[in-house]
Design an enzyme around this catalytic site. Structure first.
Site, PDB file in Angstrom:
ATOM      1  CD  GLN B 114      -2.624   1.000   2.620  1.00  0.00           C
ATOM      2  OE1 GLN B 114      -3.205  -0.280   2.641  1.00  0.00           O
ATOM      3  NE2 GLN B 114      -3.078   1.814   3.477  1.00  0.00           N
ATOM      4  CB  SER B 149       3.814  -3.361   5.596  1.00  0.00           C
ATOM      5  OG  SER B 149       3.660  -2.611   6.610  1.00  0.00           O
ATOM      6  CD  GLU B 232      -4.304   0.635   6.769  1.00  0.00           C
ATOM      7  OE1 GLU B 232      -4.922   1.847   6.334  1.00  0.00           O
ATOM      8  OE2 GLU B 232      -3.409   0.524   6.880  1.00  0.00           O
TER       9      GLU B 232
END
Lengths: 352, 393
Positions: B114, B149, B232
């Site tokens: 993301q 990440s 999320e």
């Protein structure tokens, strides 16, 4: 197990809420708080017209045969209104005790269900499922009771006293006991010291007092939820209106964050109260009491602070809720008592 | 449960049985996962042909229960794809995009990351400065992203970039799928306080993306991103936990196994946290019931907030309980995922510090609750109607 409210529960809630909005807004509760705490007219309407007195009484004894979940919804609303009625003491606690001895108490259950009589269980609010005898020195001998119970709620308006002694439940005519009401911390739920000096008593049967207190503690969590909700809603309305530094104080992040945290505490208190009312196990009751007691007190304290000076006045009804919350925190076990119980219930043993 | 749901449930069970008849879950893992997707048993609430059957979401638990013994997804490595990219692609993607991306996303053949946060745009995400400039059928992207990440093993990314600097900050952004193998994508590790590098900085230099990798309308990127962000927060804080499970479970296991470590003070604090974990679990269960009954409540906004607080308090207590002065491994490593339970208490304590930052800081979540759930007035905004290019930076 569902943690949601059913349609029937929502209808019951609406009926109770409408009646309270009409007949006993917090300002009216405040007005009578120092004189006659209880409102018998309101109780009559709630008990007879809406039928809350007989909610937990089985149909064969003239009640609604409802479950703890419906009673919990009524308690949420009574908590929101700090309503001065003996629902918790008569329709929940005393009724629950009578259900254990129903073979000898059918007639009384019928009278309670119809709202023709009100009962009080002669236990101290400071007793708990873990120490059911706390606050009581009553003993039974040859059909007579002797001893004292302190901190009894609802005794002064009861037509029948139900007295646990030596594992049994006795019924006593209040006229045969001395009932002394002293000023109570919680103005809307007065407590009395009840003394028996060889009072004639009728033995109704064996009673599991710890179980009755556990049942009451589980439902008290819903009343505490209602108290917290009123405090939160009232504070939200206030901070939207109150302006300082040319802005509503509710637009300041320092205020918003506190209210967001309170909301999250209340959201979790609702889940805990629903779980306790639905399954009623020792574990869910302990969880709900350990959480909801603290939440009700904390939200009431924050509400007072966020109202500023007005929150400290007698004129604003907020103090009724703070007093109810703090008194209820002690009733049927403190949060610490319930957490301690979880050590074995949830297998979190302490140091050896 | 409603009668219609019981009928669905019966059909689902038959469908699962048919899948198990035709495919051996003990055989090739990828072949099995593909077959499960093609049978519509990946996420039953997705449309047919896209891994689903268009059924109510709560029926997914029937499938999970029936297939619990078969090869499972790696929800750690695949977390961003499953939790954030997939619902966004479903909501805003074209039919071609949905068909291209969802299947390999679900099977784990293609991992997603993301590309949202930037060095100057974290909590104030809408100030992001990564530019996407149109060039015929392509967009040319330049900028820098951070806290990404898993970028080092990702095939695709969801990306928000500024396409119109002349309008106020929320209006000039567009949402893309970024090809992580495209020339100009440079992934560099960011070593964290745990020692490892689970996230990255990503430099985008002249990265050319075809227009058919755009998700949603030009200039509508903020709205698309909201879908991602909401998902999320549910993905981070909303996972079902068993009683005494999650981070509480990790501490409780040690507590029960080592009576010699117990003190009265730790006992009191652990019991209080056990209660908080339990009421949080119950409100999560209540939230899922509300969603299943079609009455989405606002409770979801609080789940990540409580999850972060609990994880931090419990992991801190765990270090105290064990009196452990060592650490399992400070080696600089490129990890695939957050391995909370595979590592020691020191790691958990340090990693949990991120829980109140990643996916929306606790402060931003409190603002959201206060303004959107509780209806409190917004703070005065100096930047709302100013073109992005004129904002002080």
């Amino acid at each position: 197990m569902t943690l949601l409210y059913s349609e029937v529960e929502e209808e019951l809630r609406a009926a109770v809420r409408d009646l309270l909005a009409d007949r006993c807004p917090p300002a009216a509760v405040l007005e009578r708080a120092e004189s006659d705490a209880y409102d018998p007219g309101l109780w009559k309407t709630l008990a007879v017209e809406i039928g809350v007195a007989g909610l937990l009484v089985p149909e064969e004894h003239g009640g609604a045969g409802a479950s703890a979940r419906e009673a919990a919804v009524v308690l949420e609303e009574l908590g929101r209104g700090v309503a001065p009625v003996p629902f918790l003491t008569s329709a929940v606690l005393a009724t629950r005790a009578l259900l254990e001895v129903r073979d000898s108490a059918g007639e009384l259950l019928g009278r309670l269900a119809e709202g023709r009589a009100t009962a009080a269980l002669a236990v101290s609010l400071a007793a708990s499922p873990y120490r059911p005898g706390r606050g009581s020195s009553v003993t039974a001998a040859e059909g007579r009771l002797s001893g004292t119970v302190s901190g009894v709620a609802g005794a002064e308006v009861a037509d029948v006293l139900l007295v646990p002694a030596g594992g049994n439940l006795y019924s006593v005519d209040p006229a045969a006991a001395r009932i002394e009401v002293a000023p109570s911390f919680d103005l809307t739920r007065p407590v009395a010291t009840v003394t028996f000096a060889g009072a004639p008593a009728t033995r109704l049967g064996a009673v599991d007092l710890a179980g009755v207190l556990r049942y009451g503690a589980g439902l008290l969590a819903s009343e505490q939820l209602g108290v917290a909700e009123w405090c939160l809603d009232t504070t939200l309305a206030y901070v939207r209106e109150r302006r300082q530094f040319a802005r509503p104080i509710g637009s300041f992040q320092a205020i918003k964050h506190r209210l967001a945290d309170l909301w999250l505490d209340v959201v979790r208190a609702r889940a805990a109260a629903r779980a306790a009312a639905t399954d009623g196990s020792a574990l869910t009751v302990a969880v709900a009491q350990a959480w909801n007691s603290g939440v009700a007190v904390h939200v009431a304290e924050e509400a007072l602070q966020l109202h500023g000076g007005i929150g400290m006045t007698w004129e604003h009804p907020l103090h009724l809720f703070l007093k109810r919350a703090k008194a209820a925190e002690i009733a049927f076990g403190t949060p610490g008592d319930h957490r301690e119980a979880l050590a074995s219930l949830a297998d979190v043993p302490g140091p050896e | 449960m409603r009668e219609a749901d019981l009928v669905h449930e019966q059909r689902l069970r038959e469908r699962v049985a048919a899948l198990l008849d035709r495919h051996d879950p003990g055989g090739d893992r990828l072949e099995w996962l593909r077959a499960r997707f093609d049978a519509g048993l990946a996420w039953v609430w997705f449309p047919e042909g896209l891994g689903g059957l268009g059924l109510p979401r709560e029926l997914q638990q029937v499938v999970e229960h029936e297939l619990a013994h078969t090869p499972q997804l790696d929800t750690g490595v695949q977390g961003i794809g499953l939790g954030m990219a997939a619902p966004t692609i479903l909501a805003f993607g074209t039919e071609e995009q949905r068909r291209r991306f969802l299947r390999p996303l679900w099977t784990g053949e293609e991992i997603w990351c993301q590309l949202f946060s930037e060095p100057g745009a974290g909590s104030d995400l809408a100030t992001l400065a990564t530019r996407a400039v149109r060039d015929g059928d392509e967009w040319v992207v330049d900028g820098q992203k951070v806290w990404t990440s898993g970028a080092h093993h990702s095939r695709w990314a969801i990306l928000v970039a500024r396409t119109d600097p002349a309008v106020p900050k929320h209006r000039g952004m567009t949402y893309f799928v970024c090809d992580m193998h495209a020339p100009g994508v440079d992934v560099r590790p960011l070593r964290q306080i745990t020692g490892e590098a689970e996230f990255n900085e990503v430099f985008l230099t002249g990265v050319r993306l075809p227009d058919d990798l755009r998700l949603g309308e030009v200039g509508d990127g903020w709205r698309v991103a909201q879908t991602t962000l909401m998902n999320e927060r549910v993905a981070i804080g909303g996972a079902p936990v068993r009683q005494g499970g999650g981070m509480a479970g990790a501490v409780l296991d040690t507590w029960r196994a080592h009576p010699e470590l117990r003190t009265h003070d730790l006992h009191q604090r652990l019991l209080a946290l056990w209660v908080e974990a339990e009421v949080t679990r119950l409100s999560g269960a209540r939230l899922r019931e509300q969603l299943a009954a079609g009455q989405p409540g606002p409770e979801g906004s609080g789940m990540k907030l409580s999850f972060a607080r609990l994880n931090q308090a419990l992991s801190g207590l765990d270090v105290e309980l064990r009196r452990e002065l060592g650490y399992d491994d400070w080696t600089f490593r490129r990890s695939d995922t957050v391995d909370f339970y595979g590592r020691g208490p020191g790691y958990r304590y340090l990693r949990a510090k991120g829980n109140s930052i990643e996916g929306g800081t606790s402060e931003i979540l409190r603002n959201i609750i206060a303004e959107r759930v509780l209806g409190l007035p917004a703070e005065p905004r100096a930047d709302k109607d100013v073109p992005w290019k004129d904002l002080p930076r």
